[in-house]
Design a protein around this motif. Structure first.
Motif, PDB file in Angstrom:
ATOM      1  N   VAL A 257     -24.483 -18.444   7.944  1.00 30.58           N
ATOM      2  CA  VAL A 257     -23.723 -19.435   8.719  1.00 30.58           C
ATOM      3  C   VAL A 257     -23.250 -20.563   7.800  1.00 30.58           C
ATOM      4  CG1 VAL A 257     -23.827 -21.097  10.607  1.00 30.58           C
ATOM      5  CG2 VAL A 257     -24.956 -18.873  10.842  1.00 30.58           C
ATOM      6  N   THR A 258     -24.134 -21.013   6.923  1.00 29.18           N
ATOM      7  CA  THR A 258     -23.760 -22.057   5.965  1.00 29.18           C
ATOM      8  C   THR A 258     -22.604 -21.597   5.095  1.00 29.18           C
ATOM      9  OG1 THR A 258     -26.060 -22.832   5.907  1.00 29.18           O
ATOM     10  CG2 THR A 258     -24.615 -23.540   4.123  1.00 29.18           C
ATOM     11  N   ARG A 259     -22.665 -20.372   4.601  1.00 29.94           N
ATOM     12  CA  ARG A 259     -21.622 -19.852   3.712  1.00 29.94           C
ATOM     13  C   ARG A 259     -20.277 -19.718   4.434  1.00 29.94           C
ATOM     14  NH1 ARG A 259     -24.086 -21.684  -0.431  1.00 29.94           N
ATOM     15  NH2 ARG A 259     -25.568 -20.301  -1.502  1.00 29.94           N
ATOM     16  N   VAL A 260     -20.310 -19.294   5.691  1.00 28.18           N
ATOM     17  CA  VAL A 260     -19.064 -19.193   6.456  1.00 28.18           C
ATOM     18  C   VAL A 260     -18.429 -20.564   6.621  1.00 28.18           C
ATOM     19  CG1 VAL A 260     -18.137 -18.735   8.765  1.00 28.18           C
ATOM     20  CG2 VAL A 260     -19.600 -17.041   7.655  1.00 28.18           C
ATOM     21  N   LEU A 261     -19.242 -21.568   6.904  1.00 28.78           N
ATOM     22  CA  LEU A 261     -18.690 -22.910   7.113  1.00 28.78           C
ATOM     23  C   LEU A 261     -18.260 -23.547   5.797  1.00 28.78           C
ATOM     24  CD1 LEU A 261     -21.018 -23.946  10.003  1.00 28.78           C
ATOM     25  CD2 LEU A 261     -18.522 -23.842  10.092  1.00 28.78           C
ATOM     26  N   GLN A 262     -18.915 -23.216   4.700  1.00 31.33           N
ATOM     27  CA  GLN A 262     -18.420 -23.668   3.397  1.00 31.33           C
ATOM     28  C   GLN A 262     -17.043 -23.068   3.114  1.00 31.33           C
ATOM     29  OE1 GLN A 262     -21.732 -22.654   0.764  1.00 31.33           O
ATOM     30  NE2 GLN A 262     -22.280 -24.819   0.611  1.00 31.33           N
ATOM     31  N   ALA A 263     -16.874 -21.806   3.453  1.00 32.78           N
ATOM     32  CA  ALA A 263     -15.569 -21.165   3.264  1.00 32.78           C
ATOM     33  C   ALA A 263     -14.519 -21.826   4.162  1.00 32.78           C
ATOM     34  CB  ALA A 263     -15.668 -19.674   3.568  1.00 32.78           C
ATOM     35  N   HIS A 264     -14.906 -22.171   5.378  1.00 33.72           N
ATOM     36  CA  HIS A 264     -13.993 -22.877   6.283  1.00 33.72           C
ATOM     37  C   HIS A 264     -13.582 -24.216   5.675  1.00 33.72           C
ATOM     38  CE1 HIS A 264     -12.338 -24.249  10.154  1.00 33.72           C
ATOM     39  NE2 HIS A 264     -12.935 -25.410   9.905  1.00 33.72           N
ATOM     40  N   TRP A 265     -14.546 -24.912   5.082  1.00 34.40           N
ATOM     41  CA  TRP A 265     -14.260 -26.205   4.466  1.00 34.40           C
ATOM     42  C   TRP A 265     -13.259 -26.060   3.323  1.00 34.40           C
ATOM     43  CZ3 TRP A 265     -15.410 -30.648   6.614  1.00 34.40           C
ATOM     44  CH2 TRP A 265     -15.328 -31.822   5.856  1.00 34.40           C
ATOM     45  N   ARG A 266     -13.475 -25.052   2.485  1.00 36.76           N
ATOM     46  CA  ARG A 266     -12.522 -24.808   1.396  1.00 36.76           C
ATOM     47  C   ARG A 266     -11.140 -24.462   1.950  1.00 36.76           C
ATOM     48  NH1 ARG A 266     -17.099 -22.219  -0.776  1.00 36.76           N
ATOM     49  NH2 ARG A 266     -16.324 -20.168  -0.106  1.00 36.76           N
ATOM     50  N   GLY A 267     -11.127 -23.727   3.068  1.00 39.22           N
ATOM     51  CA  GLY A 267      -9.858 -23.372   3.685  1.00 39.22           C
ATOM     52  C   GLY A 267      -9.072 -24.566   4.195  1.00 39.22           C
ATOM     53  N   LEU A 268      -9.762 -25.648   4.500  1.00 40.42           N
ATOM     54  CA  LEU A 268      -9.085 -26.881   4.910  1.00 40.42           C
ATOM     55  C   LEU A 268      -8.397 -27.563   3.732  1.00 40.42           C
ATOM     56  CD1 LEU A 268     -11.806 -28.434   7.275  1.00 40.42           C
ATOM     57  CD2 LEU A 268      -9.666 -27.325   7.974  1.00 40.42           C
ATOM     58  N   GLY A 269      -8.803 -27.191   2.521  1.00 44.66           N
ATOM     59  CA  GLY A 269      -8.198 -27.795   1.341  1.00 44.66           C
ATOM     60  C   GLY A 269      -9.125 -28.668   0.538  1.00 44.66           C
ATOM     61  N   PHE A 270     -10.428 -28.664   0.870  1.00 44.88           N
ATOM     62  CA  PHE A 270     -11.394 -29.464   0.132  1.00 44.88           C
ATOM     63  C   PHE A 270     -12.025 -28.648  -0.991  1.00 44.88           C
ATOM     64  CE2 PHE A 270     -11.593 -31.517   4.392  1.00 44.88           C
ATOM     65  CZ  PHE A 270     -11.246 -32.801   4.022  1.00 44.88           C
ATOM     66  N   PRO A 271     -12.185 -29.244  -2.177  1.00 39.79           N
ATOM     67  CA  PRO A 271     -12.846 -28.524  -3.271  1.00 39.79           C
ATOM     68  C   PRO A 271     -14.328 -28.382  -2.992  1.00 39.79           C
ATOM     69  CG  PRO A 271     -12.404 -30.797  -3.914  1.00 39.79           C
ATOM     70  CD  PRO A 271     -11.767 -30.590  -2.581  1.00 39.79           C
TER      71      PRO A 271
END
Length: 275
Positions: A257-271
């Motif tokens: 779950v953490t990894r999916v949300l980290q990927a979502h965060w990167r998808g928003l444009g955050f490094p």
């Protein structure tokens, strides 16, 4: 020495704040801390929504959001990765707690370099400790980011160990609320859970983004439940999704779950580098 922040007060560069300002005298105001990457703030609409709602609750005139966007662009210009803090106070007023009949809010917009979080923090997680300080309950202020952060200041003063990234905060009844500078989520029995913030705590915009992206159970959370979670992480508009590696002698491993949300965060444009 770090570079001084770029600063506008009511649109004027490097202007001084009056010592009679109610934000200084009483903590009478609000603030938003917004991450900008290459001149873009992916969570800007969520920040503005919270600011509008918070102004309503504090009976503050809402600021011109187009003006805020212009000033944020000015102070962060040329900064590849910046944190812009927008502070809104009730402005000048006579001595005493009574609100001015016709408040003229003070608007402060400042830009700082974004903090650097090491890749291993995102990959492996960070170490937390349990704070002794307990958050006071005040439902009228719960959720909003008002200027009085003394509880967080005192909680952060409880440790100076650089290996500890943050401290866990409970309320007076022992319920889990947040860390000193982030919201938290935990996977308990296969369900993603985050603490209810109807008594105290700040409802972060990163938290709002997670709530919109995933099915989350918002409820009271006991410390013992949290410590037995299969995975848990912190959410922050500045730092993103950060796994918890250890707390109170228990070691955790970042989960799916953490990894999916980290990927979502990167998808928003955050490094967010994991290696």
């Amino acid at each position: 020495m770090p570079a001084p922040p770029r600063l506008l007060v009511d649109g004027v560069a490097d202007a001084a704040l009056s010592p009679l300002d109610r934000g200084l005298a009483y903590g009478d105001g609000l603030f938003e801390t917004i991450r900008f990457v290459d001149g873009r703030a992916p969570l800007w609409p969520r920040h503005m929504q919270r600011l509008r709602e918070s102004c309503t609750r504090l009976r503050l005139p809402a600021p011109d959001e187009t003006l805020l966007a212009r000033e944020a662009a000015v102070v962060s210009d040329g900064m590849a990765d910046a944190v812009v803090r927008i502070t809104l106070t009730r402005g000048l007023g006579e001595r005493g707690y009574a609100m001015p009949a016709a408040p003229q809010p003070t608007r402060i917009v400042a830009a700082f370099p974004a903090p650097v979080l090491m890749p291993e923090s995102y990959r492996d997680g960070v170490h937390l400790r349990l704070c002794e300080l307990r958050l006071a309950e005040q439902p009228l202020l719960a959720g909003i980011k008002h200027l009085n952060r003394l509880e967080q200041v005192l909680a952060r003063a409880e440790w100076d160990d650089p290996s500890i990234a943050d401290g866990l905060l409970l309320d007076g009844a022992g319920r889990v609320i947040s860390s000193t500078m982030a919201n938290l989520f935990a996977v308990i029995g296969g369900v993603l859970v985050t603490p209810s913030l109807d008594r105290c705590g700040v409802a972060g915009v990163a938290r709002a983004e997670v709530l919109a992206a995933r099915e989350v159970q918002v409820r009271e959370l006991a410390l013992d439940e949290l410590l037995h979670a299969s995975e848990w992480f912190l959410s922050s508009s500045v730092r993103g999704i950060v796994p918890v590696r250890s707390m109170a002698g228990t070691v955790y491993v970042p989960g799916p779950v953490t990894r999916v949300l980290q990927a979502h965060w990167r998808g928003l444009g955050f490094p967010m580098e994991l290696s």
